[in-house]
Design an enzyme around this catalytic site. Structure first.
Site, PDB file in Angstrom:
ATOM      1  N   CYS A 241       0.331   2.380  -4.875  1.00 31.67           N
ATOM      2  CA  CYS A 241      -0.324   3.786  -5.388  1.00 31.67           C
ATOM      3  C   CYS A 241       0.234   4.870  -4.859  1.00 31.67           C
ATOM      4  O   CYS A 241       1.148   5.151  -3.762  1.00 31.67           O
ATOM      5  CB  CYS A 241      -2.017   3.561  -4.173  1.00 31.67           C
ATOM      6  SG  CYS A 241      -3.412   2.242  -4.661  1.00 31.67           S
TER       7      CYS A 241
ATOM      8  N   HIS B 272       0.800  -1.535   0.087  1.00 27.90           N
ATOM      9  CA  HIS B 272      -0.143  -0.147   0.096  1.00 27.90           C
ATOM     10  C   HIS B 272       0.981   1.058  -0.180  1.00 27.90           C
ATOM     11  O   HIS B 272       1.855   0.977   0.393  1.00 27.90           O
ATOM     12  CB  HIS B 272      -1.004   0.669   1.208  1.00 27.90           C
ATOM     13  CG  HIS B 272      -1.976  -1.101   0.959  1.00 27.90           C
ATOM     14  ND1 HIS B 272      -3.531  -0.835   0.338  1.00 27.90           N
ATOM     15  CD2 HIS B 272      -2.692  -1.887   1.704  1.00 27.90           C
ATOM     16  CE1 HIS B 272      -4.170  -1.303   0.811  1.00 27.90           C
ATOM     17  NE2 HIS B 272      -3.716  -2.168   1.293  1.00 27.90           N
TER      18      HIS B 272
END
Length: 315
Positions: A142, A90
């Site tokens: 991301c 992440h």
């Protein structure tokens, strides 16, 4: 290339098992990349460190452990050495602390303990490189565009938005990170730095530990040897594909695209070529994300990871 020069790598895969933020392909990404490094790029197995968050893992990918591994790698580096950091997990965006940028957001990766590692931490690593060594970062997360603070953009934003696939985004919103840290600190504030300092102290990101008037410590050293291949633009998400949904092994879309490019092209590829070819692979597969490249002008067309038969520029 001088065979006496070292090739060092730190590979980090965070699947966040048994949490609401669980991903599925990140560990597969870096395990596969380890094989690529050994078989194609001539890395010594003893010089490749793997940090994954499987149950019973000997070294979990916490913020402190990741930074310790990166620090050790940079401390070992000498002129001509090739350093590589692959992160799959992440990412998030945090409010900029820079004066005059109240609306700007900066980039960070999210280790398994939520102790964020920020663009300033990666800038500091690059600035510590000995002359003639390089650090290539491949971040399949991301908001990974711009993950080396102040690095020059070579391949940047695209406005194409034609996604046709379903996937999990490798992003945790800042609000969710604040909620998680609040449950640990019981501090009622929306300031992410306060929470991180309370939870992790000296292991928190440099972004929150240095006075703002000292931020010039992290100015780039002219044309540096930091090379960032990001899985997407700073304002985009990167895809994690669940094996149950695709009928096979789970993977991160960008990591998989890079590995496909390398498998399909046996010759030398420049950093620019790897990123542009990966963009085409993702576009053909229907993904919306657009990989980017951040580095000096010279490194944009330098060979990706300086393959064994590539000549190293003389310094």
């Amino acid at each position: 290339m001088d065979k006496g020069k070292k090739r060092l790598a730190v590979l980090v895969g965070c699947n966040y098992p048994n949490t609401q933020y669980e991903l599925h392909g990140c560990i597969n990404d870096v395990v596969t990349m380890r094989d690529v490094l050994l078989e194609r790029f001539g890395f010594d197995p003893s010089h490749v460190q793997l940090l994954i968050d499987t149950p019973g893992s000997s070294v979990l990918p916490t913020g402190a452990n990741i930074k310790a591994a990166l620090d050790k790698m940079v401390n070992q580096a000498e002129a001509g050495d090739v350093l590589f950091f692959h992160y799959s997990g992440h990412g998030t965006r945090i409010p900029s602390l820079k004066p005059g940028h109240p609306l700007r957001q900066d980039e960070a990766i999210v280790p398994c303990d939520f102790n964020l590692i920020t663009d300033v931490d990666f800038r500091q690593l690059v600035n510590r490189l000995p002359k003639g060594a390089s650090l290539t970062i491949l971040s399949d997360s991301c908001h990974s565009g711009g993950l080396i603070d102040k690095e020059k953009e070579q391949i940047g934003p695209s406005t194409d938005k034609n996604t046709i696939v379903s996937y999990s985004a490798k992003s945790i919103p800042l609000e969710s990170i604040l909620d998680h840290l609040t449950s640990l600190t019981s501090i009622n504030t929306s300031d992410i730095g306060t929470h991180l300092l309370e939870s992790f102290g000296a292991d928190a990101s440099l972004k929150f530990r240095i006075p703002q008037h000292e931020s010039d410590l992290f100015e780039p050293l002219k044309a540096d040897e930091g090379i960032l291949l990001s899985g997407c633009q700073a304002n985009e998400t990167s895809a994690d594909m669940n094996a149950a949904e695709i009928g096979g092994k789970a993977y991160g879309a960008f990591s998989n695209a890079v590995q496909m490019v390398l498998n399909q092209n046996s010759g030398e590829l420049s950093n620019r070529q790897v990123v542009m070819m990966a963009r085409k692979v993702l576009e053909a597969q229907g993904f919306v994300q657009h990989p980017c490249l951040y580095c000096s002008d010279g490194n944009a067309d330098a060979t990706f990871l300086w393959q064994a038969n590539a000549e190293v520029e003389s310094y």
